[in-house]
Design an enzyme around this catalytic site. Structure first.
Site, PDB file in Angstrom:
ATOM      1  N   ASN A   7       0.864  -1.184   0.000  1.00 56.98           N
ATOM      2  CA  ASN A   7       0.000   0.000   0.000  1.00 56.98           C
ATOM      3  C   ASN A   7       0.897   1.229   0.000  1.00 56.98           C
ATOM      4  O   ASN A   7       1.485   1.575   1.018  1.00 56.98           O
ATOM      5  CB  ASN A   7      -0.901  -0.036   1.243  1.00 56.98           C
ATOM      6  CG  ASN A   7      -1.857   1.142   1.280  1.00 56.98           C
ATOM      7  OD1 ASN A   7      -1.834   1.993   0.401  1.00 56.98           O
ATOM      8  ND2 ASN A   7      -2.687   1.186   2.306  1.00 56.98           N
ATOM      9  N   ARG A  90      -2.552  -2.008  -3.532  1.00 59.14           N
ATOM     10  CA  ARG A  90      -3.802  -1.255  -3.341  1.00 59.14           C
ATOM     11  C   ARG A  90      -3.741  -0.014  -4.233  1.00 59.14           C
ATOM     12  O   ARG A  90      -2.721   0.697  -4.246  1.00 59.14           O
ATOM     13  CB  ARG A  90      -3.925  -0.821  -1.882  1.00 59.14           C
ATOM     14  CG  ARG A  90      -5.058   0.151  -1.672  1.00 59.14           C
ATOM     15  CD  ARG A  90      -5.168   0.554  -0.214  1.00 59.14           C
ATOM     16  NE  ARG A  90      -6.244   1.505  -0.066  1.00 59.14           N
ATOM     17  CZ  ARG A  90      -6.102   2.750   0.404  1.00 59.14           C
ATOM     18  NH1 ARG A  90      -4.925   3.200   0.783  1.00 59.14           N
ATOM     19  NH2 ARG A  90      -7.132   3.551   0.494  1.00 59.14           N
ATOM     20  N   HIS A 180     -12.947   2.948   0.242  1.00 64.49           N
ATOM     21  CA  HIS A 180     -13.022   1.851   1.232  1.00 64.49           C
ATOM     22  C   HIS A 180     -13.711   0.618   0.650  1.00 64.49           C
ATOM     23  O   HIS A 180     -14.200  -0.241   1.396  1.00 64.49           O
ATOM     24  CB  HIS A 180     -13.843   2.244   2.489  1.00 64.49           C
ATOM     25  CG  HIS A 180     -13.215   3.289   3.356  1.00 64.49           C
ATOM     26  ND1 HIS A 180     -13.965   4.212   4.055  1.00 64.49           N
ATOM     27  CD2 HIS A 180     -11.918   3.540   3.653  1.00 64.49           C
ATOM     28  CE1 HIS A 180     -13.158   4.992   4.737  1.00 64.49           C
ATOM     29  NE2 HIS A 180     -11.915   4.607   4.505  1.00 64.49           N
ATOM     30  N   ARG A 241     -11.635  15.309   8.273  1.00 67.51           N
ATOM     31  CA  ARG A 241     -12.365  15.692   7.050  1.00 67.51           C
ATOM     32  C   ARG A 241     -13.792  16.086   7.420  1.00 67.51           C
ATOM     33  O   ARG A 241     -14.391  15.501   8.319  1.00 67.51           O
ATOM     34  CB  ARG A 241     -12.420  14.526   6.060  1.00 67.51           C
ATOM     35  CG  ARG A 241     -11.069  14.129   5.536  1.00 67.51           C
ATOM     36  CD  ARG A 241     -11.205  13.015   4.510  1.00 67.51           C
ATOM     37  NE  ARG A 241     -10.049  12.157   4.577  1.00 67.51           N
ATOM     38  CZ  ARG A 241     -10.077  10.838   4.425  1.00 67.51           C
ATOM     39  NH1 ARG A 241     -11.225  10.211   4.164  1.00 67.51           N
ATOM     40  NH2 ARG A 241      -8.985  10.129   4.506  1.00 67.51           N
ATOM     41  N   GLU A 384      -8.424  -5.439   4.768  1.00 65.57           N
ATOM     42  CA  GLU A 384      -8.238  -5.065   3.352  1.00 65.57           C
ATOM     43  C   GLU A 384      -7.049  -5.794   2.735  1.00 65.57           C
ATOM     44  O   GLU A 384      -7.081  -6.191   1.580  1.00 65.57           O
ATOM     45  CB  GLU A 384      -8.062  -3.550   3.228  1.00 65.57           C
ATOM     46  CG  GLU A 384      -9.335  -2.799   3.576  1.00 65.57           C
ATOM     47  CD  GLU A 384      -9.117  -1.323   3.837  1.00 65.57           C
ATOM     48  OE1 GLU A 384      -9.133  -0.561   2.870  1.00 65.57           O
ATOM     49  OE2 GLU A 384      -8.935  -0.939   5.001  1.00 65.57           O
TER      50      GLU A 384
END
Ligand code: AMP
Length: 398
Positions: A7, A90, A180, A241, A384
């Site tokens: 990743n 990823r 996601h 965020r 993940e």
């Protein structure tokens, strides 16, 4: 068979080496501060750890360190790279181009390049990771890309379109893509395994609540809507965020403070959310502690978090005309029983009944609704990396 999951961020590279015979993690690590100075940390399943500073000008040097840490030194777990069957990367933005994971080819690389405009920092970093891997592991080494938003590609246009002039969709691909997706896919697959049946005919809402958060509505095993948008900024209040706000508030503040686009972007992504409201931290636990210590803004941030999740969840119940299962995952979803009970408090109209004893049990994976509950509520830890490894293995085995 061993799969290396990668990743890459703009200045980091995380890796996990997974043994697919039992899906266990053999070793993992992090190369940080790429392009600045460089730090490497690696850990093995049998408890060995090693951390050191080394110059990492680009992702290619980071790949050399990954290779080195796996085959030699304090964290050695394999004798040679030949033991690794493939690398799975990823990739954040697959746009409307990639609907599933695929083997890396020149055409796939061009496709990821063509999407740089939609996710400049992320896709650039992923490409650097792919090129670094090719250089260090060799041109014939199989590499697979797994896209964060591929699972969301089943959304219908009425869900993914923004009500902006159509030409921005046609000419610049401005629409909702969602993120996601690999996590939402892992959790919904796991739910199906727990239930022992397919999700055909079922309505599921997955709540991925972490530093970044998103909710996804899944009908018949396919995503029909998700809360993140063109970027991971949309949806509801997150660590730093803002989630959805009136777009006019953005132009108003930008004019008021005479901010550049980059400064406004940083304000929305890095200075808003739980951090912006509380003034304390972007970390849920810190904000909760401040609330318990009497900080009113922290209390407001927490209240907004619970309220906004419940509202988005309710909108997905409306969109699907019901819900059969709700799953909680990621840092907050997996660990905060308070969040789960606060979100479910306003779902009694659906017949949701939480078993508070089960909800407060510390367990990896657990059903937290009562036997009488009309909706099954589960905590399912996300994974993940494992999803990426499974896709990688499936593609190279074909
Ligand atoms: P993630 O992005 O999935 O790693 O999740 C990070 C978030 O999970 C942070 O806001 C943490 O404060 C939160 N978190 C982690 N552990 C816990 C816990 N035990 N209780 C509440 N929140 C937690």
């Amino acid at each position: 068979m061993k799969i290396l999951v990668i990743n890459c961020g703009s200045s980091s590279l995380k890796y996990q080496l997974i043994d697919m015979t039992d899906e266990s993690v053999i070793a993992k690590g992090l190369c940080e501060r790429i392009g600045i100075d460089g730090q490497v940390t690696c850990k093995t399943a049998d408890g060995r750890k090693h951390a050191y500073d080394v110059d990492l000008p680009t992702h290619t040097e980071a790949f050399y360190e990954v290779k080195k840490s796996l085959i030699e030194g304090a964290c050695k777990v394999i004798d040679s790279l030949d033991e690794i069957a493939a690398v799975g990367h990823r990739v954040v933005q697959g746009g409307a181009l990639f609907h599933e994971s695929c083997l890396v080819t020149d055409e796939v690389i061009s496709g990821i390049e063509s999407l740089i405009e939609l996710a400049p920092l992320h896709n650039m970093a992923h490409l650097q990771g792919i090129h670094g891997c090719t250089e260090v592991f060799g041109k014939d080494f199989p590499q697979v890309v797994v896209f964060d938003n591929a699972f969301h590609s089943t959304m219908p246009p009425k869900a993914y379109m923004f009500a902006l002039p159509y030409k921005y969709y046609e000419e610049h691909k401005v629409r909702k893509y969602g993120f996601h997706g690999t996590s939402h896919r892992y959790v919904s697959n796991r739910l199906s395994e727990i239930l022992g049946e397919s999700l055909e005919g079922k309505k599921v809402i997955v709540c991925h609540l972490g530093n970044g958060s998103s909710l996804t509505a899944i009908q018949d095993g396919k995503v029909i809507d998700t809360s993140m948008g063109l970027t991971p900024l949309d949806g509801f209040i997150m660590g730093s965020r803002c989630g959805a706000v009136d777009p006019s508030a953005i132009t108003y503040i930008q004019d008021l403070e005479k901010l550049t686009t980059g400064q406004m972007d940083a304000l929305l992504n890095k200075k808003s959310g739980l951090l912006g409201i509380s003034g304390v931290s972007s970390d849920f636990r810190d904000v909760l502690k401040a609330k318990h210590d009497g900080n009113e803004r922290a209390a407001l941030a927490i209240d907004m978090f619970f309220y906004q999740i419940t509202k988005v969840l309710g909108s997905y119940v409306a969109a699907m005309n019901g819900v059969d299962y709700i799953c909680f995952t990621a840092g907050i979803g997996e660990n905060s029983s308070l969040t789960r009970s606060e979100v479910c408090k306003n779902l009694t109209y659906l017949g949701v009944e939480i078993d508070e004893e089960a909800n407060s049990t510390i367990a990896e994976e657990i059903k937290i609704s009562t036997e009488n509950s009309k909706v099954g509520v589960y905590v399912i830890p996300t994974n993940e990396e494992l999803m990426i490894a499974r896709d990688t293995m499936a593609l190279i085995s074909k």
